[in-house]
Design an enzyme around this catalytic site. Structure first.
Site, mmCIF file in Angstrom:
data_model
loop_
_atom_site.group_PDB
_atom_site.id
_atom_site.type_symbol
_atom_site.label_atom_id
_atom_site.label_comp_id
_atom_site.label_asym_id
_atom_site.label_seq_id
_atom_site.Cartn_x
_atom_site.Cartn_y
_atom_site.Cartn_z
ATOM 1 N N GLY A 115 0.851 -1.182 0.000
ATOM 2 C CA GLY A 115 0.000 0.000 0.000
ATOM 3 C C GLY A 115 0.881 1.223 0.000
ATOM 4 O O GLY A 115 2.046 1.121 0.344
ATOM 5 N N THR A 116 0.356 2.430 -0.377
ATOM 6 C CA THR A 116 1.306 3.519 -0.515
ATOM 7 C C THR A 116 1.098 4.857 0.181
ATOM 8 O O THR A 116 1.681 5.041 1.222
ATOM 9 C CB THR A 116 1.727 3.691 -1.975
ATOM 10 O OG1 THR A 116 1.240 2.590 -2.717
ATOM 11 C CG2 THR A 116 3.199 3.680 -2.073
ATOM 12 N N THR A 117 0.351 5.819 -0.346
ATOM 13 C CA THR A 117 0.270 7.063 0.423
ATOM 14 C C THR A 117 -1.055 7.197 1.176
ATOM 15 O O THR A 117 -2.113 7.148 0.551
ATOM 16 C CB THR A 117 0.446 8.293 -0.473
ATOM 17 O OG1 THR A 117 1.653 8.151 -1.184
ATOM 18 C CG2 THR A 117 0.495 9.577 0.339
#
Lengths: 227, 275
Positions: B55-57
């Site tokens: 997952g990222t931001t």
């Protein structure tokens, strides 16, 4: 070595049953009634914090009569069972039927194997989603399980309550107001005194709620419903 | 059905502890990955699990009435896009939400365990945990995940909620050891976290309105997607937008897709004019 006294199994079971019944008869009563939006639970309970009715899972509620410490233990075991099952599989896989079976097994085992039976009677109720019927299970101290329709009663004087409700319960007159009125009238009838709303514990499983369907109905709201 | 045969000795109100003692096989961190922990310094170690979705931001911003929490939708596996519709912001209970960065599988499992934990406590005790208590419990769960970190399975959340004792929204961030730190204004984590924080820092003011804080959250995600390959921007063709929730005194509310789409349309129109 002295021989132990012989007691016939019949006698032993009878004694245990009598003991358990006596314990439960001392307790106050609890009613669960199907109403138009789900299931209403009303307990004769003067304490505002020691609950007799409780949430188990999304659409399942529990209620216990008799010895508090004993049904409180059963309540906790039920929540653990339900949460574990919901975590392992999915929320929709937690069912009232499997819970009621578990309780029946436990109570039955304790009744036949332990010296002292549990002095409790419990209700496991599940509100059905739109297309499914409600489920109401009454489980008694020896593990026997009853599938109830319309209404269910546990605790002391439950026979008198049962008779009262049988006469007056009408499935087609089941607004929240009518149902709550019926329950208070039934409890007042068997205690033959006016019960203040402060002495009642009221909760509902409302099928129109999203997610967790259980909700306690506070005194102020009960008063408002009844007027 | 084991919990029914005898009453368990375990008498606590924690689901996490219950699993630990009675069903350790279901504990996220107790799984046997069949090998010595591959140290972080040896990324090619035999037991390091190769590219899993990440997952990222994700970010959180405090505003006048509470907190807004938002996240992009992209999941990556190495240089591949593993998912375009991943949900990274979760409702935990009626008054708190968390957003996750790190390996998707264990992260989502941690969310599920934490949700169960809070509901379990509430049902057994008859009252909800305090917000402080919830935040501490999450810290302990992250700490329990530490062995997995050495296999490269890092999970880091942001946890936001409304604290009814203090009458304010609060933001907590964590590190892999379970260290719990409160942020008084905003925070962003993940591969694009730094880019998002840069944007928020430039525009953040005390007592933003809900609309402004939401706009700022979406702008920050947009900028993060601009700089970071791991972060997905608004996908106008497929109609996939970042997700957001707001936590206020009244509880958690989802921000609808239409509202987010409208804010992005506005933002993009402004951008075009500026060029």
């Amino acid at each position: 070595m002295p021989l132990p006294y012989y007691v016939s199994p019949e006698q032993m079971m009878q004694d245990k049953a009598e003991y358990a019944k006596k314990g439960i008869a001392k307790g106050r009563s609890i009613i669960a009634v199907e109403y138009q939006d789900g299931i209403l639970l009303v307990a004769d309970n003067p304490s505002a914090s020691l609950y007799k009715i409780s949430e188990i899972y999304d659409s399942i509620a529990f209620s216990g009569a008799g010895k508090y410490s004993e049904f409180e233990n059963l309540r906790k075991a039920g929540i653990r069972h339900a949460d574990l099952k919901g975590f392992m599989y999915s929320r929709e896989d937690v069912t009232g039927r499997s819970l009621a079976n578990g309780y029946s097994q436990t109570l039955g085992t304790i009744f036949s194997q332990e010296l002292k039976p549990l002095e409790v009677e419990i209700l496991v109720v599940q509100v059905g989603e739109t297309d499914r019927p409600n489920e109401m299970y009454r489980i008694s101290f020896d593990g026997s399980i009853f599938d109830e329709r319309g209404f269910a009663v546990i605790g002391g004087r439950s026979e008198a309550l049962q008779a009262f409700l049988k006469e007056r319960y009408k499935a087609d007159e089941s607004s929240l107001k009518a149902t709550l009125t019926l329950c208070t009238a039934a409890l007042e009838n068997i205690t033959s005194q006016k019960l203040p709303l402060e002495g009642l514990e009221v909760a509902a499983l409302d099928r129109h709620r999203v997610g967790r369907k259980f909700r306690r109905i506070p005194i102020a709201e009960s008063r408002q419903i009844l007027t | 059905m084991s919990s029914f045969h005898t009453f368990p000795e375990h008498d606590g109100s924690s689901f996490f502890d219950y699993l630990l003692h009675h069903r350790p096989d279901l504990m996220p961190a107790n799984r046997d990955w069949n090998g010595e922990a591959g140290p972080l310094s040896d990324p090619n170690g035999p037991h390091r699990i190769p590219s899993l979705p990440h997952g990222t931001t994700v970010l959180a911003i405090k505003y006048r009435n509470g907190v807004v929490i938002a996240g992009d939708r992209r999941a990556t596996e190495g240089f591949q896009i593993a998912g375009r519709q991943m949900e990274k912001v979760f409702k935990v209970d009626g008054y708190s939400a968390m957003a996750i960065a790190g390996t998707a599988g264990p992260a989502i499992e941690m969310v599920k365990l934490f949700q169960t934990e809070l509901e379990h406590y509430e049902k057994l005790e008859g009252v909800q945990l305090s917000y402080e208590g919830k935040a501490n419990k999450l810290g302990q769960m992250i700490k329990a995940n530490l062995p997995m970190v050495f296999h490269g399975l890092v999970v880091i959340p942001i946890y936001v909620g409304y604290d009814h004792r203090r009458n304010e929204g609060r933001i907590f961030k964590y590190d892999v050891t379970g260290g719990r730190y409160e942020e008084s204004e905003y925070h962003a984590i993940g591969s694009g976290g730094k880019d998002a924080r840069n944007t928020i820092r430039e525009h953040y003011r005390k007592s933003l309105s809900e609309d402004d804080s939401l706009k700022l959250a979406l702008l920050s995600l947009y900028n993060a997607a601009d700089e970071d390959v791991g972060t997905g921007g608004p996908d106008l063709i497929r109609g996939i937008y970042p997700t957001a929730k707001v936590v206020t005194e009244a509880g958690i509310a989802d921000v609808g897709d239409e509202r987010i789409a409208a804010l992005y349309t506005e933002l993009i129109t402004e951008r075009k004019k500026e060029r």
